[in-house]
Scaffold this motif. Structure first.
Motif, PDB file in Angstrom:
ATOM      1  N   LEU A 178       1.629  -7.989   5.838  1.00  0.00           N
ATOM      2  CA  LEU A 178       1.520  -7.943   4.385  1.00  0.00           C
ATOM      3  C   LEU A 178       1.509  -9.334   3.769  1.00  0.00           C
ATOM      4  O   LEU A 178       0.860  -9.563   2.749  1.00  0.00           O
ATOM      5  CB  LEU A 178       2.683  -7.137   3.798  1.00  0.00           C
ATOM      6  N   ALA A 179       2.257 -10.267   4.379  1.00  0.00           N
ATOM      7  CA  ALA A 179       2.352 -11.605   3.793  1.00  0.00           C
ATOM      8  C   ALA A 179       3.087 -12.531   4.751  1.00  0.00           C
ATOM      9  O   ALA A 179       3.674 -12.091   5.750  1.00  0.00           O
ATOM     10  CB  ALA A 179       3.096 -11.549   2.457  1.00  0.00           C
ATOM     11  N   VAL A 227       5.834  -7.550   7.704  1.00  0.00           N
ATOM     12  CA  VAL A 227       4.986  -6.548   8.345  1.00  0.00           C
ATOM     13  C   VAL A 227       5.362  -5.164   7.839  1.00  0.00           C
ATOM     14  O   VAL A 227       6.546  -4.820   7.769  1.00  0.00           O
ATOM     15  CB  VAL A 227       5.136  -6.599   9.882  1.00  0.00           C
ATOM     16  N   GLY A 228       4.363  -4.375   7.471  1.00  0.00           N
ATOM     17  CA  GLY A 228       4.599  -3.027   6.984  1.00  0.00           C
ATOM     18  C   GLY A 228       4.190  -1.983   8.000  1.00  0.00           C
ATOM     19  O   GLY A 228       3.290  -2.204   8.821  1.00  0.00           O
ATOM     20  N   PHE A 229       4.863  -0.821   7.952  1.00  0.00           N
ATOM     21  CA  PHE A 229       4.562   0.286   8.853  1.00  0.00           C
ATOM     22  C   PHE A 229       4.368   1.568   8.054  1.00  0.00           C
ATOM     23  O   PHE A 229       5.021   1.788   7.038  1.00  0.00           O
ATOM     24  CB  PHE A 229       5.691   0.480   9.874  1.00  0.00           C
ATOM     25  N   ARG A 230       3.480   2.415   8.545  1.00  0.00           N
ATOM     26  CA  ARG A 230       3.223   3.693   7.886  1.00  0.00           C
ATOM     27  C   ARG A 230       4.270   4.735   8.232  1.00  0.00           C
ATOM     28  O   ARG A 230       4.278   5.816   7.664  1.00  0.00           O
ATOM     29  CB  ARG A 230       1.845   4.220   8.295  1.00  0.00           C
ATOM     30  N   ASP A 231       5.116   4.428   9.208  1.00  0.00           N
ATOM     31  CA  ASP A 231       6.153   5.356   9.635  1.00  0.00           C
ATOM     32  C   ASP A 231       7.491   4.669   9.445  1.00  0.00           C
ATOM     33  O   ASP A 231       7.662   3.519   9.831  1.00  0.00           O
ATOM     34  CB  ASP A 231       5.949   5.724  11.113  1.00  0.00           C
ATOM     35  N   ALA A 232       8.457   5.359   8.852  1.00  0.00           N
ATOM     36  CA  ALA A 232       9.777   4.762   8.693  1.00  0.00           C
ATOM     37  C   ALA A 232      10.390   4.442  10.042  1.00  0.00           C
ATOM     38  O   ALA A 232      11.150   3.493  10.183  1.00  0.00           O
ATOM     39  CB  ALA A 232      10.692   5.707   7.914  1.00  0.00           C
ATOM     40  N   TRP A 233      10.056   5.240  11.055  1.00  0.00           N
ATOM     41  CA  TRP A 233      10.561   4.979  12.408  1.00  0.00           C
ATOM     42  C   TRP A 233       9.511   4.166  13.147  1.00  0.00           C
ATOM     43  O   TRP A 233       8.793   4.638  14.002  1.00  0.00           O
ATOM     44  CB  TRP A 233      10.854   6.300  13.123  1.00  0.00           C
ATOM     45  N   HIS A 234       9.410   2.870  12.765  1.00  0.00           N
ATOM     46  CA  HIS A 234       8.301   2.043  13.224  1.00  0.00           C
ATOM     47  C   HIS A 234       8.286   1.841  14.727  1.00  0.00           C
ATOM     48  O   HIS A 234       7.260   1.520  15.293  1.00  0.00           O
ATOM     49  CB  HIS A 234       8.338   0.688  12.522  1.00  0.00           C
ATOM     50  N   GLY A 235       9.419   2.039  15.394  1.00  0.00           N
ATOM     51  CA  GLY A 235       9.417   1.928  16.847  1.00  0.00           C
ATOM     52  C   GLY A 235       8.472   2.941  17.467  1.00  0.00           C
ATOM     53  O   GLY A 235       7.799   2.675  18.461  1.00  0.00           O
ATOM     54  N   LEU A 236       8.366   4.141  16.862  1.00  0.00           N
ATOM     55  CA  LEU A 236       7.446   5.151  17.364  1.00  0.00           C
ATOM     56  C   LEU A 236       6.008   4.666  17.265  1.00  0.00           C
ATOM     57  O   LEU A 236       5.191   4.900  18.146  1.00  0.00           O
ATOM     58  CB  LEU A 236       7.611   6.452  16.572  1.00  0.00           C
ATOM     59  N   PRO A 282       0.831  -1.215   0.000  1.00  0.00           N
ATOM     60  CA  PRO A 282       0.000   0.000   0.000  1.00  0.00           C
ATOM     61  C   PRO A 282       0.859   1.256   0.000  1.00  0.00           C
ATOM     62  O   PRO A 282       1.984   1.266   0.506  1.00  0.00           O
ATOM     63  CB  PRO A 282      -0.798  -0.128   1.307  1.00  0.00           C
ATOM     64  N   ARG A 283       0.317   2.330  -0.564  1.00  0.00           N
ATOM     65  CA  ARG A 283       1.077   3.575  -0.683  1.00  0.00           C
ATOM     66  C   ARG A 283       1.502   4.126   0.669  1.00  0.00           C
ATOM     67  O   ARG A 283       2.474   4.863   0.772  1.00  0.00           O
ATOM     68  CB  ARG A 283       0.238   4.633  -1.416  1.00  0.00           C
ATOM     69  N   SER A 340      -5.552  -2.216   3.245  1.00  0.00           N
ATOM     70  CA  SER A 340      -6.112  -1.666   2.018  1.00  0.00           C
ATOM     71  C   SER A 340      -6.210  -0.152   2.064  1.00  0.00           C
ATOM     72  O   SER A 340      -6.528   0.491   1.080  1.00  0.00           O
ATOM     73  CB  SER A 340      -7.506  -2.255   1.770  1.00  0.00           C
ATOM     74  N   ASP A 341      -5.930   0.424   3.232  1.00  0.00           N
ATOM     75  CA  ASP A 341      -6.009   1.871   3.384  1.00  0.00           C
ATOM     76  C   ASP A 341      -4.856   2.512   2.631  1.00  0.00           C
ATOM     77  O   ASP A 341      -3.697   2.317   2.965  1.00  0.00           O
ATOM     78  CB  ASP A 341      -5.948   2.228   4.873  1.00  0.00           C
ATOM     79  N   GLU A 342      -5.164   3.302   1.633  1.00  0.00           N
ATOM     80  CA  GLU A 342      -4.132   3.891   0.798  1.00  0.00           C
ATOM     81  C   GLU A 342      -3.792   5.313   1.211  1.00  0.00           C
ATOM     82  O   GLU A 342      -3.131   6.040   0.489  1.00  0.00           O
ATOM     83  CB  GLU A 342      -4.585   3.882  -0.670  1.00  0.00           C
TER      84      GLU A 342
END
Length: 418
Positions: free
Chosen positions: A308-309, A287-296, A240-241, A387-389
């Protein structure tokens, strides 16, 4: 520690010199220890704790079964030990055979040290490879946490060490998938440079695009990702974007116990062909994260990533144009990876590579396919909707109290942030 009960307790873990040292005299050994151990300690881990642990273990066990990893290479130690065991067994020494069958390894250090030992044991292809218990002596201590050994650095007094030894004696053996990560640079089909990182168990490679650069706001702009499910074919992974970083895991947590995916949504899991995350099923979680600093994200209320898969292999292909570099991390070890500036391609591939044995306490968080009740690891939150883009990075920054213009100072190397 001078009473008879304590002496008998330590005999359950001690190994005589003639087993450990080739050519040493057999002075007659009759008591077979219930849990003979070989101890490897990173004396530089945990500040002074590593050195203190080495002193304590050496004082209550045979000093020749306790090794400082800064002095003794574990592959040479184990190669010599098993060569001597083979010779003694060939000569009819039943005591040596019992030592080999009951042997367990203790490793004290961070996740990188523990993964190193796991790799050594696997690569040596030892007969009846010994299972490994981990003493949390690093920063993240994710591997000890996942198998019930805690994540806080231990106390180093004799009583605490004897207590840990008794837990090792009672621990259950568990298989865990081994991972191998290869990094390759290819130019017009010719391999220019090749290096492999052998990291086991808690393979944690995350691939970051900077949250603060508009040119790389999505991980898909940095890399093309392909996955392979079991014995299937390579297939493109839809990202997802909104996803800015990816974590590949074989454990139910990372970075010292952070839960990356919340509570898996049953309907979505069935639709995406996802099973519960086990450490021995030949698959790892993507696993995907919306923030590059996923620890936050994980420290925030209800924060978690998106599954994701699941895959037996994953491949990241980096091409010219998206960025000059990306940040990667494997088993707690970070580095700054340059990306192609010409027609070359940098390929990072993570694949299944057999199994090794861990020791686990009843407090373990890791789950096995062979558990009597293979329930899901303890989780708290519903899984995110992949699915949230939505891609509103300014709103995302506000959630963490960061100004839109926030930037790390140029002198700060974010590769060393954890």
């Amino acid at each position: 520690m001078g009473d008879g009960n304590s002496i008998r307790t330590l005999k359950e873990f001690s190994i005589p010199d003639y087993i450990l040292l080739p050519g040493a005299e057999n002075r007659g050994v009759y008591h077979v220890p219930a849990c003979p151990v070989v101890v490897f300690i990173n004396s530089k881990s945990g500040g002074q704790l590593g050195g203190e642990l080495f002193v304590t273990y050496s004082s209550i066990l045979n000093k020749n079964q306790v090794f400082d990893l800064g002095v003794h290479a574990p592959d040479k130690v184990l190669h010599q030990l098993y060569a001597n065991l083979a010779k003694l067994k060939h000569n009819g020494d039943n005591f040596a055979a019992e030592i080999q069958n009951r042997l367990r390894i203790i490793v004290a250090g961070g996740d990188g040290t523990a993964s190193w030992l796991l790799g050594v044991v696997s690569d040596l292809k030892l007969p009846h490879p010994p299972p490994i218990a981990t003493v949390p002596l690093g920063t993240g201590n994710n591997l000890p946490f996942a198998f019930g050994w805690g994540k806080k650095n231990p106390t180093t007094d004799i009583q605490s060490v004897v207590s840990f030894l008794n837990h090792v004696k009672a621990a259950k053996e568990m298989k865990i998938d081994r991972r191998v990560t290869t990094l390759t640079e290819v130019d017009f089909g010719t391999i220019l440079a090749w290096s492999a990182y052998l990291k086991l168990g808690c393979t944690q490679g995350w691939f970051l695009s900077s949250l603060f650069q508009s040119s790389s706001r999505n991980i898909a702009q940095l890399t093309k990702v392909k996955i392979m499910k079991r014995q299937g074919q390579w297939e493109d992974l839809h990202i997802p974007r909104s996803i800015r970083s990816i974590v590949c895991l074989n454990l139910p947590s990372f970075s010292g116990g952070l839960n990356p995916w919340g509570k898996p949504n049953r309907k979505k899991s069935i639709y995406r062909d996802l099973t519960l995350p086990y450490v021995d099923d030949g698959l790892f979680e993507v696993v995907g994260f919306r923030d590059a600093w996923h620890g936050l994200v994980l420290f925030a209320p209800n924060g978690h990533g998106t599954r994701l898969a699941q895959a037996s292999k994953i491949r990241f292909e980096f091409h010219k144009g998206a960025a000059d570099y990306t940040f990667m991390r494997i088993d707690g070890e970070p580095w700054k990876q340059p990306l192609p500036k010409d027609d070359a391609t940098v390929v990072v591939e993570i694949s299944h590579h057999g199994q090794v044995s861990m020791l686990a306490t009843p407090l373990r968080h890791s789950k096995s396919m062979h558990d009597d009740d293979p329930s899901s690891p303890s989780v708290d939150h519903e899984e995110d909707d992949s699915s949230d883009e939505e891609d509103d990075s300014s709103e995302e920054r506000r959630k963490f109290g960061a100004a839109d213009t926030f930037k790390y100072p140029e002198e700060v190397d974010i590769a060393h942030l954890s």
